[in-house]
Design a protein around this motif. Structure first.
Motif, PDB file in Angstrom:
ATOM      1  N   GLY A  40     -17.083 -57.377  53.871  1.00  8.97           N
ATOM      2  CA  GLY A  40     -16.389 -58.649  53.764  1.00  8.97           C
ATOM      3  C   GLY A  40     -17.318 -59.825  53.926  1.00  8.97           C
ATOM      4  N   ALA A  41     -18.174 -59.764  54.946  1.00  8.38           N
ATOM      5  CA  ALA A  41     -19.111 -60.851  55.204  1.00  8.38           C
ATOM      6  C   ALA A  41     -20.129 -60.977  54.074  1.00  8.38           C
ATOM      7  N   ASN A  42     -20.622 -59.845  53.575  1.00  8.30           N
ATOM      8  CA  ASN A  42     -21.585 -59.886  52.474  1.00  8.30           C
ATOM      9  C   ASN A  42     -20.988 -60.573  51.250  1.00  8.30           C
ATOM     10  N   GLN A  43     -19.770 -60.204  50.916  1.00  4.53           N
ATOM     11  CA  GLN A  43     -19.122 -60.786  49.743  1.00  4.53           C
ATOM     12  C   GLN A  43     -18.834 -62.270  49.951  1.00  4.53           C
ATOM     13  N   ALA A  44     -18.518 -62.641  51.175  1.00  5.98           N
ATOM     14  CA  ALA A  44     -18.293 -64.053  51.486  1.00  5.98           C
ATOM     15  C   ALA A  44     -19.564 -64.865  51.286  1.00  5.98           C
ATOM     16  N   VAL A  45     -20.684 -64.349  51.771  1.00  2.80           N
ATOM     17  CA  VAL A  45     -21.962 -65.055  51.609  1.00  2.80           C
ATOM     18  C   VAL A  45     -22.337 -65.141  50.137  1.00  2.80           C
ATOM     19  N   ALA A  46     -22.150 -64.040  49.412  1.00  2.00           N
ATOM     20  CA  ALA A  46     -22.458 -64.062  47.979  1.00  2.00           C
ATOM     21  C   ALA A  46     -21.669 -65.144  47.265  1.00  2.00           C
ATOM     22  N   ALA A  47     -20.367 -65.204  47.520  1.00  2.00           N
ATOM     23  CA  ALA A  47     -19.518 -66.193  46.848  1.00  2.00           C
ATOM     24  C   ALA A  47     -19.879 -67.615  47.259  1.00  2.00           C
ATOM     25  N   ALA A  48     -20.173 -67.814  48.548  1.00  2.00           N
ATOM     26  CA  ALA A  48     -20.517 -69.158  49.027  1.00  2.00           C
ATOM     27  C   ALA A  48     -21.831 -69.639  48.412  1.00  2.00           C
ATOM     28  N   ARG A  49     -22.826 -68.771  48.349  1.00  4.79           N
ATOM     29  CA  ARG A  49     -24.113 -69.175  47.766  1.00  4.79           C
ATOM     30  C   ARG A  49     -24.005 -69.468  46.280  1.00  4.79           C
ATOM     31  N   LEU A  50     -22.992 -68.898  45.637  1.00  8.12           N
ATOM     32  CA  LEU A  50     -22.807 -69.125  44.200  1.00  8.12           C
ATOM     33  C   LEU A  50     -21.874 -70.295  43.910  1.00  8.12           C
ATOM     34  N   THR A 245     -28.672 -51.873  49.005  1.00  7.38           N
ATOM     35  CA  THR A 245     -27.672 -51.839  50.080  1.00  7.38           C
ATOM     36  C   THR A 245     -26.418 -52.645  49.774  1.00  7.38           C
ATOM     37  N   ALA A 246     -26.541 -53.872  49.348  1.00 10.66           N
ATOM     38  CA  ALA A 246     -25.363 -54.729  49.183  1.00 10.66           C
ATOM     39  C   ALA A 246     -25.134 -55.145  47.730  1.00 10.66           C
ATOM     40  N   ALA A 247     -25.635 -54.344  46.799  1.00  9.10           N
ATOM     41  CA  ALA A 247     -25.486 -54.708  45.388  1.00  9.10           C
ATOM     42  C   ALA A 247     -24.020 -54.802  44.981  1.00  9.10           C
ATOM     43  N   GLY A 248     -23.214 -53.840  45.429  1.00 11.13           N
ATOM     44  CA  GLY A 248     -21.794 -53.880  45.096  1.00 11.13           C
ATOM     45  C   GLY A 248     -21.095 -55.077  45.706  1.00 11.13           C
ATOM     46  N   ASP A 249     -21.489 -55.453  46.913  1.00 11.12           N
ATOM     47  CA  ASP A 249     -20.894 -56.630  47.550  1.00 11.12           C
ATOM     48  C   ASP A 249     -21.261 -57.896  46.799  1.00 11.12           C
ATOM     49  N   CYS A 250     -22.522 -57.979  46.376  1.00 12.99           N
ATOM     50  CA  CYS A 250     -22.960 -59.137  45.589  1.00 12.99           C
ATOM     51  C   CYS A 250     -22.165 -59.209  44.290  1.00 12.99           C
ATOM     52  N   PHE A 251     -21.999 -58.064  43.636  1.00 12.91           N
ATOM     53  CA  PHE A 251     -21.253 -58.016  42.382  1.00 12.91           C
ATOM     54  C   PHE A 251     -19.835 -58.548  42.581  1.00 12.91           C
ATOM     55  N   ASN A 252     -19.155 -58.072  43.619  1.00 10.48           N
ATOM     56  CA  ASN A 252     -17.764 -58.471  43.836  1.00 10.48           C
ATOM     57  C   ASN A 252     -17.637 -59.939  44.204  1.00 10.48           C
ATOM     58  N   GLY A 253     -18.537 -60.429  45.059  1.00 10.09           N
ATOM     59  CA  GLY A 253     -18.500 -61.846  45.394  1.00 10.09           C
ATOM     60  C   GLY A 253     -18.723 -62.721  44.180  1.00 10.09           C
ATOM     61  N   ALA A 254     -19.695 -62.336  43.347  1.00  8.48           N
ATOM     62  CA  ALA A 254     -19.999 -63.107  42.139  1.00  8.48           C
ATOM     63  C   ALA A 254     -18.864 -63.010  41.121  1.00  8.48           C
ATOM     64  N   LEU A 255     -18.266 -61.836  41.001  1.00  4.88           N
ATOM     65  CA  LEU A 255     -17.134 -61.659  40.082  1.00  4.88           C
ATOM     66  C   LEU A 255     -15.987 -62.580  40.468  1.00  4.88           C
ATOM     67  N   ALA A 256     -15.706 -62.662  41.765  1.00  4.79           N
ATOM     68  CA  ALA A 256     -14.639 -63.552  42.227  1.00  4.79           C
ATOM     69  C   ALA A 256     -14.941 -65.005  41.890  1.00  4.79           C
ATOM     70  N   VAL A 257     -16.199 -65.390  42.033  1.00  5.44           N
ATOM     71  CA  VAL A 257     -16.602 -66.757  41.691  1.00  5.44           C
ATOM     72  C   VAL A 257     -16.383 -67.030  40.209  1.00  5.44           C
TER      73      VAL A 257
END
Length: 296
Positions: A40-50, A245-257
Motif C-alpha cells: 500500500g505504501a509503495n503504491q502510494a509513493v509511486a502515485a504521489a511522485r507521478l 522488489t516493488a515493480a508491481g507496486d510501481c505499475f499499479n500506482g502509475a496505472l491509477a495515476v
C-alpha cells in the motif's frame, strides 16, 4: 486528481546477494539496506511522485519504524490524516535480492494485521464519485472486502491488485472496476495456468467472474488488457533489472495515476509499464519509484 490508497506499510530489510538460498542453505550476502516498503505504501509513493493527490489509509505500530514511515509519507506529499497507530509493532519485510534482480520476501505483518473495516470508512466517505480507490491484500481480507463494497456503493472506481496471491469471494469481484493480477495470482483466481497462448482465456475467465476490466501483468513482457474497448497486450520496456522488489507496486500506482488523468486503459498501462521499468533499475521499494519527469 484524487487517489485513495488502502493498504500496508512495512519497513523492508534487504540483503543483496549473488544467489537466493535454497532451503536450509546459508549464503554470504553483500549490501544491506533498510527501506520503507509495504504494498500500500509503495503504491502510494509511486502515485504521489507521478503527480497524484494521494491519501493513504494504513496502520503502523507505535514504534520507531511507524514514526519513520509517517514522516516519509509526509515528505512525499501524501495525506497521512487517515493513518492509524497501533499499540503493537509495525510491519517488517525481510527481502533477499540476487544479482539478476530476482527476490524472495517474508513479511511479518505487525500492525497491518489490525487494520479494521471501520477504520477505512471516513476516508472512503471523503471521496468524490469517480475517484480511484486502490487496494491490495496485505491487510485483513475483511477490511479489503468492506472497503471494496463501500467504495463501489459510492460510485468510486475500485482497483484491486490481488497480491499476495489468495482466493477471493466470487461475489466481491463484481464490485471491481479493474483487477490487476500477475500470472501467479491470475492462475490462483481462475484455476487456469497463464501461458503466452492462453492469457486471453484467463482474462476472459476473470471477466466472467464479474470484473469489469482486467489487466494481467506479464513482467518484462508488459501486460494483457481485457476491457469493452480493447483486448490485447501492451509491451513492456526492455531494461537491465537490478531489483524487481516493488515493480508491481510501481505499475499499479502509475496505472491509477494514468486512469485518474483520463487516459484510456491501454495508454494508462503503457505509462505504468514505463514507470515499472525504471523502478527495476534501482535498489529498494519506495526508493526505486520514479518521479513524473522521468516517465516520458
Amino acid at each position: 486528481m484524487n487517489i485513495l490508497l488502502i493498504g500496508s506499510s512495512n519497513t523492508d530489510m534487504v540483503v543483496k546477494t549473488q544467489k537466493l538460498p535454497a532451503p536450509g542453505e546459508t549464503v554470504i550476502g553483500g549490501t544491506f539496506l533498510m527501506n520503507p516498503g509495504g504494498k500500500g505504501a509503495n503504491q502510494a509513493v509511486a502515485a504521489a511522485r507521478l503527480g497524484a493527490h494521494v491519501r493513504l489509509v494504513a496502520k503502523v505500530g507505535n514504534d520507531l519504524f511507524g514514526e519513520q514511515a509517517v514522516e516519509g509519507f509526509q515528505k512525499e506529499g501524501i495525506d497521512t490524516t487517515a493513518i492509524v497507530k497501533d499499540d503493537g509493532p509495525s510491519g517488517v519485510a525481510l527481502i533477499t535480492v540476487d544479482d539478476k534482480g530476482e527476490n524472495c520476501i517474508v513479511v511479518a505483518p505487525g500492525a497491518n494485521s489490525n487494520l479494521q473495516p471501520d477504520e477505512v470508512e471516513a476516508a472512503i466517505d471523503a471521496c468524490l464519485p469517480g475517484d480511484i480507490v486502490l487496494l491490495q491484500l496485505e491487510i485483513p481480507l475483511a477490511t479489503v472486502e468492506h472497503a471494496i463494497r463501500k467504495s463501489a456503493q459510492r460510485g468510486l472506481r475500485v482497483i484491486l491488485n490481488p497480491a499476495p496471491a489468495q482466493r477471493l469471494p466470487l461475489d466481491l469481484l463484481s464490485h471491481l472496476h479493474l483487477i490487476t493480477p500477475n500470472e501467479t495470482e491470475a492462475e490462483l483466481l481462475t484455476g487456469i495456468p497463464v501461458t503466452e497462448d492462453n492469457v486471453g482465456r484467463v482474462a476472459r475467465a476473470l471477466q466472467d467472474m464479474g470484473v469489469t476490466n482486467v489487466v494481467i501483468t506479464l513482467g518484462a513482457k508488459g501486460a494483457y488488457i481485457l476491457s469493452s474497448e480493447f483486448e490485447g497486450t501492451v509491451g513492456g520496456v526492455a531494461v537491465q533489472a537490478v531489483d524487481s522488489t516493488a515493480a508491481g507496486d510501481c505499475f499499479n500506482g502509475a496505472l491509477a495515476v494514468g486512469m485518474a488523468e483520463g487516459l484510456s486503459l491501454p495508454e494508462a498501462v503503457g505509462f505504468a509499464c514505463k514507470a515499472a521499468a525504471i523502478s527495476v533499475t534501482r535498489l529498494g521499494a519506495q526508493s526505486s519509484m520514479p518521479h513524473r519527469h522521468e516517465v516520458s
